[in-house]
Write a protein that holds these residues in place. Structure first.
Motif, PDB file in Angstrom:
ATOM      1  N   SER A  12      13.847 -28.827  -0.990  1.00 43.23           N
ATOM      2  CA  SER A  12      15.101 -27.570  -1.882  1.00 43.23           C
ATOM      3  C   SER A  12      14.317 -27.545  -2.791  1.00 43.23           C
ATOM      4  CB  SER A  12      15.864 -29.353  -1.901  1.00 43.23           C
ATOM      5  OG  SER A  12      17.200 -28.386  -2.150  1.00 43.23           O
ATOM      6  N   ALA A  13      13.432 -28.417  -3.465  1.00 46.39           N
ATOM      7  CA  ALA A  13      13.038 -27.568  -4.687  1.00 46.39           C
ATOM      8  C   ALA A  13      11.731 -26.578  -4.264  1.00 46.39           C
ATOM      9  CB  ALA A  13      12.039 -28.611  -5.066  1.00 46.39           C
ATOM     10  N   TYR A  14      11.552 -26.161  -2.968  1.00 47.56           N
ATOM     11  CA  TYR A  14      10.377 -25.197  -2.874  1.00 47.56           C
ATOM     12  C   TYR A  14      11.806 -23.926  -2.696  1.00 47.56           C
ATOM     13  CZ  TYR A  14       8.256 -21.845  -0.623  1.00 47.56           C
ATOM     14  OH  TYR A  14       7.617 -20.885  -0.324  1.00 47.56           O
ATOM     15  N   LEU A  15      13.226 -23.864  -1.757  1.00 45.53           N
ATOM     16  CA  LEU A  15      13.717 -23.090  -1.410  1.00 45.53           C
ATOM     17  C   LEU A  15      14.340 -22.424  -3.126  1.00 45.53           C
ATOM     18  CD1 LEU A  15      15.567 -24.235   1.301  1.00 45.53           C
ATOM     19  CD2 LEU A  15      13.556 -22.037   0.989  1.00 45.53           C
ATOM     20  N   THR A  16      14.402 -23.329  -4.244  1.00 46.63           N
ATOM     21  CA  THR A  16      14.822 -23.330  -5.410  1.00 46.63           C
ATOM     22  C   THR A  16      14.179 -22.291  -5.980  1.00 46.63           C
ATOM     23  OG1 THR A  16      16.547 -25.602  -5.226  1.00 46.63           O
ATOM     24  CG2 THR A  16      16.011 -24.228  -7.394  1.00 46.63           C
ATOM     25  N   ARG A  17      13.339 -22.378  -5.508  1.00 46.22           N
ATOM     26  CA  ARG A  17      12.084 -21.582  -6.403  1.00 46.22           C
ATOM     27  C   ARG A  17      11.648 -20.934  -6.024  1.00 46.22           C
ATOM     28  NH1 ARG A  17       7.363 -25.382  -9.065  1.00 46.22           N
ATOM     29  NH2 ARG A  17       8.424 -26.876  -9.756  1.00 46.22           N
ATOM     30  N   GLN A  18      11.952 -20.034  -4.775  1.00 48.19           N
ATOM     31  CA  GLN A  18      12.305 -18.889  -4.157  1.00 48.19           C
ATOM     32  C   GLN A  18      13.064 -17.932  -4.844  1.00 48.19           C
ATOM     33  OE1 GLN A  18       9.268 -18.034  -3.570  1.00 48.19           O
ATOM     34  NE2 GLN A  18       8.907 -20.794  -3.614  1.00 48.19           N
ATOM     35  N   ASN A  19      14.543 -18.678  -5.699  1.00 47.30           N
ATOM     36  CA  ASN A  19      15.207 -18.169  -5.366  1.00 47.30           C
ATOM     37  C   ASN A  19      16.060 -16.763  -5.133  1.00 47.30           C
ATOM     38  OD1 ASN A  19      17.306 -17.402  -7.932  1.00 47.30           O
ATOM     39  ND2 ASN A  19      15.574 -15.858  -9.071  1.00 47.30           N
ATOM     40  N   LEU A  20      15.910 -17.238  -4.029  1.00 41.36           N
ATOM     41  CA  LEU A  20      16.608 -16.551  -2.766  1.00 41.36           C
ATOM     42  C   LEU A  20      18.131 -16.355  -3.680  1.00 41.36           C
ATOM     43  CD1 LEU A  20      15.587 -18.135   0.436  1.00 41.36           C
ATOM     44  CD2 LEU A  20      14.988 -15.468  -0.171  1.00 41.36           C
ATOM     45  N   GLN A  21      19.393 -14.819  -3.420  1.00 37.66           N
ATOM     46  CA  GLN A  21      20.551 -14.378  -3.671  1.00 37.66           C
ATOM     47  C   GLN A  21      20.657 -14.074  -2.760  1.00 37.66           C
ATOM     48  OE1 GLN A  21      21.213 -14.881  -6.936  1.00 37.66           O
ATOM     49  NE2 GLN A  21      18.958 -15.879  -7.559  1.00 37.66           N
TER      50      GLN A  21
ATOM     51  N   LEU B  22       0.911  -0.981   0.005  1.00 32.64           N
ATOM     52  CA  LEU B  22      -0.386   0.210  -0.148  1.00 32.64           C
ATOM     53  C   LEU B  22       0.983   1.888  -0.289  1.00 32.64           C
ATOM     54  CD1 LEU B  22      -2.881  -0.963   2.392  1.00 32.64           C
ATOM     55  CD2 LEU B  22      -2.800  -0.510   0.210  1.00 32.64           C
ATOM     56  N   LEU B  23       1.587   1.581   0.957  1.00 28.54           N
ATOM     57  CA  LEU B  23       2.878   2.275   0.835  1.00 28.54           C
ATOM     58  C   LEU B  23       3.674   2.721  -0.352  1.00 28.54           C
ATOM     59  CD1 LEU B  23       3.785   1.951   4.951  1.00 28.54           C
ATOM     60  CD2 LEU B  23       1.925   3.350   3.983  1.00 28.54           C
ATOM     61  N   TYR B  24       4.671   1.155  -0.913  1.00 31.26           N
ATOM     62  CA  TYR B  24       5.132   1.554  -2.119  1.00 31.26           C
ATOM     63  C   TYR B  24       4.465   0.253  -2.935  1.00 31.26           C
ATOM     64  CZ  TYR B  24       7.747   3.403   1.509  1.00 31.26           C
ATOM     65  OH  TYR B  24       8.064   3.750   2.849  1.00 31.26           O
ATOM     66  N   PRO B  25       3.586   0.771  -4.032  1.00 31.82           N
ATOM     67  CA  PRO B  25       2.754   0.288  -4.944  1.00 31.82           C
ATOM     68  C   PRO B  25       3.891  -0.253  -6.420  1.00 31.82           C
ATOM     69  CG  PRO B  25       1.873   2.162  -5.376  1.00 31.82           C
ATOM     70  CD  PRO B  25       3.302   2.013  -3.906  1.00 31.82           C
ATOM     71  N   GLN B  26       4.908   0.929  -6.320  1.00 37.29           N
ATOM     72  CA  GLN B  26       5.579   0.614  -7.547  1.00 37.29           C
ATOM     73  C   GLN B  26       6.677  -0.801  -6.982  1.00 37.29           C
ATOM     74  OE1 GLN B  26       5.950   2.992  -5.187  1.00 37.29           O
ATOM     75  NE2 GLN B  26       8.382   2.918  -4.784  1.00 37.29           N
ATOM     76  N   GLU B  27       7.202  -1.455  -6.176  1.00 34.97           N
ATOM     77  CA  GLU B  27       7.969  -2.279  -5.598  1.00 34.97           C
ATOM     78  C   GLU B  27       7.548  -3.609  -5.201  1.00 34.97           C
ATOM     79  OE1 GLU B  27      10.393  -1.503  -1.961  1.00 34.97           O
ATOM     80  OE2 GLU B  27      10.677   0.856  -2.309  1.00 34.97           O
ATOM     81  N   GLN B  28       8.684  -4.527  -6.187  1.00 33.93           N
ATOM     82  CA  GLN B  28       8.135  -5.938  -5.865  1.00 33.93           C
ATOM     83  C   GLN B  28       8.648  -6.777  -5.149  1.00 33.93           C
ATOM     84  OE1 GLN B  28       6.440  -7.755  -8.517  1.00 33.93           O
ATOM     85  NE2 GLN B  28       5.747  -5.799  -9.038  1.00 33.93           N
ATOM     86  N   THR B  29       7.680  -6.959  -4.395  1.00 37.00           N
ATOM     87  CA  THR B  29       7.876  -8.364  -3.321  1.00 37.00           C
ATOM     88  C   THR B  29       8.127  -9.615  -3.633  1.00 37.00           C
ATOM     89  OG1 THR B  29       6.006  -7.830  -1.402  1.00 37.00           O
ATOM     90  CG2 THR B  29       8.475  -6.385  -1.614  1.00 37.00           C
ATOM     91  N   ALA B  30       8.628 -10.769  -2.410  1.00 31.01           N
ATOM     92  CA  ALA B  30       8.021 -12.244  -2.528  1.00 31.01           C
ATOM     93  C   ALA B  30       7.447 -12.175  -1.571  1.00 31.01           C
ATOM     94  CB  ALA B  30       9.457 -12.677  -2.625  1.00 31.01           C
ATOM     95  N   TYR B  31       6.545 -13.085  -0.846  1.00 33.26           N
ATOM     96  CA  TYR B  31       6.257 -13.813   0.014  1.00 33.26           C
ATOM     97  C   TYR B  31       7.013 -15.723   0.161  1.00 33.26           C
ATOM     98  CZ  TYR B  31       2.785 -14.967   3.963  1.00 33.26           C
ATOM     99  OH  TYR B  31       2.438 -15.390   5.082  1.00 33.26           O
ATOM    100  N   LEU B  32       7.867 -15.433   1.288  1.00 34.26           N
ATOM    101  CA  LEU B  32       8.456 -17.177   1.757  1.00 34.26           C
ATOM    102  C   LEU B  32       7.733 -17.772   2.992  1.00 34.26           C
ATOM    103  CD1 LEU B  32      11.199 -18.397   0.650  1.00 34.26           C
ATOM    104  CD2 LEU B  32      12.714 -17.189   2.609  1.00 34.26           C
ATOM    105  N   GLN B  33       6.610 -18.851   2.167  1.00 35.06           N
ATOM    106  CA  GLN B  33       6.553 -19.804   3.201  1.00 35.06           C
ATOM    107  C   GLN B  33       7.400 -20.929   3.319  1.00 35.06           C
ATOM    108  OE1 GLN B  33       2.577 -19.814  -0.001  1.00 35.06           O
ATOM    109  NE2 GLN B  33       2.087 -20.566   1.796  1.00 35.06           N
TER     110      GLN B  33
END
Length: 576
Positions: free
Chosen positions: A356-365, A269-280
């Protein structure tokens, strides 16, 4: 609602009703008028205050805005900026607006009368912005050179409108200018009761005023509580996160499930132009991979800090337990190393590959930002180990374990200057986590079928109370983003103060509203659900057990005995 009804009742006998403007018809989103100047800059504020003092000293009676800006100290400043700020900072006094609209619908004549240096055209613009577009006229001291407090502006009003004093009711918040001043002109008045807002300086005063100005428009008790108690915290935390993101422009922000679900919504809501991820990801969901990698120390840190049997530990790790160890108990809080032989005896769970597969898909850098409610930085430590990267943690709070695990350049903490949170915060932390978390069950693990990875969550029925509370938090963020204050950074202490007040000095209504919620803490526990006092008089041991189970002990005590006692101090003594 009561204030609206009272105004309508008081005004019923009169064909004409007049109102004061500031703190009656409209309010400002600052605690003090001079704070508006400060929002335009410290140098301007100093010059503006000096200029008005000089203008008033040079003239008896009301001064005008033009006379103020004619002073040498304001040379080069444009009054249009101040006028624009006044309009932007003005909000309606909602109960009064509702009453005024009803009076207009009844056919009554409506006027405003104000002691103010701003010209009438400015007040008309501010009133129209706040919904008052139906007044028959207005009288401002700056236009006539006389004030309410002397009674002269009221007499001029009667003369100009050709009205007798007995036909008028005047409503205002100031005893001297509004009540006494109107009485000097023979006009009946009614003193408008106002809610006291702490006259704190910026930014604390602005947050308090902003909140108080909007609460009358929220009917739901739960939504009001979320708005006032957690809205400032959510906005302030996300402002801080945004500043951290600006320092790491190439980093992606990952909000950690479930306790950062709402924070991600506020951030959007505050920064609509920014992309974020939700890590389950949860500590439990990572255990199968830690077990497969034989990361015993990390696995011990991931397990719940309580007494569990071998079978319970194995289930937590997603595998089966050897028969001879299933019933053996392990105290993971006081002697976690005793469970090391058990962990080494557990078989590698099949779900490790899915983790391991889930974490790979999240593309944590490396260098990405991990947002967590925080305490000891356990989840960040585990993710860094299994992904073999360094992350930048951003935690709401921490305890004394954090710096033993992660360096200061690896994890930043929003609250309490980065130091371990105080006792009162931990007294309410389980409640805070529940109130801001996604209203779903815990993340248990992952299943993989072909190219699909499904997150497994514990079953949990939806809680309407949480939905209402979180709507209030989101509403605060939406209103803040639209307000004149949107660029004002809310400091951590200002942000957390309303929640700490709720934790340590709750009202009986707040404990009744929140007490029946349950929280997860290695099990499911109530926040604050005492039995009747009479029951405990004959069952003292049960009182001790129920208090021990409560995860909001101050709320438990307040709900048990709703008296004006210092429950926060009593709790601190109990802990000692």
């Amino acid at each position: 609602m009561k204030l609206t009804e009272t105004i309508l009742h008081k005004a019923a006998p009169y064909p004409l009703v007049a109102f004061d403007v500031f703190d009656t018809l409209i309010k400002r989103d600052v605690a003090r008028p001079t704070d508006l100047f400060a929002l335009l800059g410290a140098d301007f504020a100093k010059a503006r205050i000096q200029a008005e003092a000089e203008a008033r000293a040079a003239k008896s009676g009301e001064v005008t805005l033009a006379e103020i800006y004619a002073r040498p100290c304001l040379a080069g400043y444009d009054p249009a900026a101040e006028c624009a700020a006044e309009i932007a900072c003005a909000v309606p006094n909602l109960p009064v607006l509702k009453a005024a609209r009803a009076l207009h619908a009844q056919g009554k004549r409506l006027y405003y009368i104000s002691d103010m240096y701003l010209p009438k055209v400015q007040l008309d613009a501010m009133l129209a912005k706040c919904g008052y577009d139906f007044f028959d006229g207005g009288f401002v001291s700056a236009d006539y050179g006389v004030q309410k407090r002397s009674g002269k502006l009221f007499r001029l009003f009667l003369q100009k409108t050709q009205t007798q004093a007995k036909e008028v009711l005047f409503i205002g918040d100031n005893w001297r200018a509004d009540v006494a001043g109107s009485a000097l002109a023979g006009i009946r008045s009614w003193h408008l009761p106002t809610q006291e807002v702490p006259r704190e300086s910026l930014p604390a005063g602005a947050v308090a005023a902003f909140t108080a100005n909007r609460l009358p428009g929220i009917e739901s008790e739960a939504e009001r509580l979320g708005f006032a108690t957690l809205g400032p915290l959510a906005v302030a935390y996300c402002q801080w996160l945004h500043a951290r993101e600006q320092q790491h422009p190439n980093a992606k922000i990952h909000f950690l499930a479930r306790d950062m679900y709402l924070m991600r919504q506020v951030y959007a809501l505050l920064y609509p132009q920014e992309q974020t991820a939700y890590l389950q990801v949860s500590r439990r969901s990572l255990c199968p991979l830690l077990l497969a990698q034989h990361r015993w120390d990390l696995l011990l840190a991931a397990l719940p800090r309580q007494s569990l049997t071998g079978a319970q530990i194995a289930a937590y790790c997603g595998t089966a337990c050897p028969m001879d160890l299933q019933e053996k108990s392990y105290d993971l809080k006081h002697g976690p190393d005793t469970a090391r032989p058990l962990l080494q005896a557990l078989a590698t769970p099949q779900s490790a590959a899915a983790v391991s597969a889930y974490l790979t898909r999240q593309n944590l850098q490396a260098g990405d930002i991990l947002v967590d409610i925080g305490s000891g930085g356990t989840t960040q430590m585990l993710l860094q180990a299994v992904c073999n990267i360094k992350l930048h943690g951003c935690q709401l709070s921490c305890d004394d374990r954090l710096r033993g695990r992660l360096r200061e350049d690896e994890t930043a903490v929003f609250l309490f200057d980065g130091r371990p949170a105080p006792l009162l915060y931990w007294a309410g932390q389980p409640m805070l986590e529940r109130l801001i978390s996604e209203d779903v069950g815990a993340t248990l693990g992952y299943t993989q079928t072909d190219k699909t990875i499904t997150v497994q969550q514990a079953s949990q029925p939806p809680t309407p109370l949480l939905d209402a509370l979180q709507k209030g938090i989101l509403r605060f963020a939406q209103d803040w983003q639209k307000s004149f204050l949107q660029t004002l950074a809310i400091p951590p202490q200002t942000a957390i103060s309303p929640f700490l007040r709720l934790v340590g000095q709750p009202t009986a209504g707040e404990t009744a509203l929140l007490g029946d919620l349950t929280v997860e803490d290695g099990g499911v526990y109530p926040l604050a659900t005492p039995r009747k006092v009479g029951y405990y008089l004959t069952h003292a041991n049960q009182a001790k057990q129920d208090l021990s189970a409560a995860r909001w002990k101050i709320g438990f005590l307040k709900r048990l005995a709703p008296l004006p006692l210092p429950y926060d101090r009593l709790y601190a003594k109990m802990k000692k």
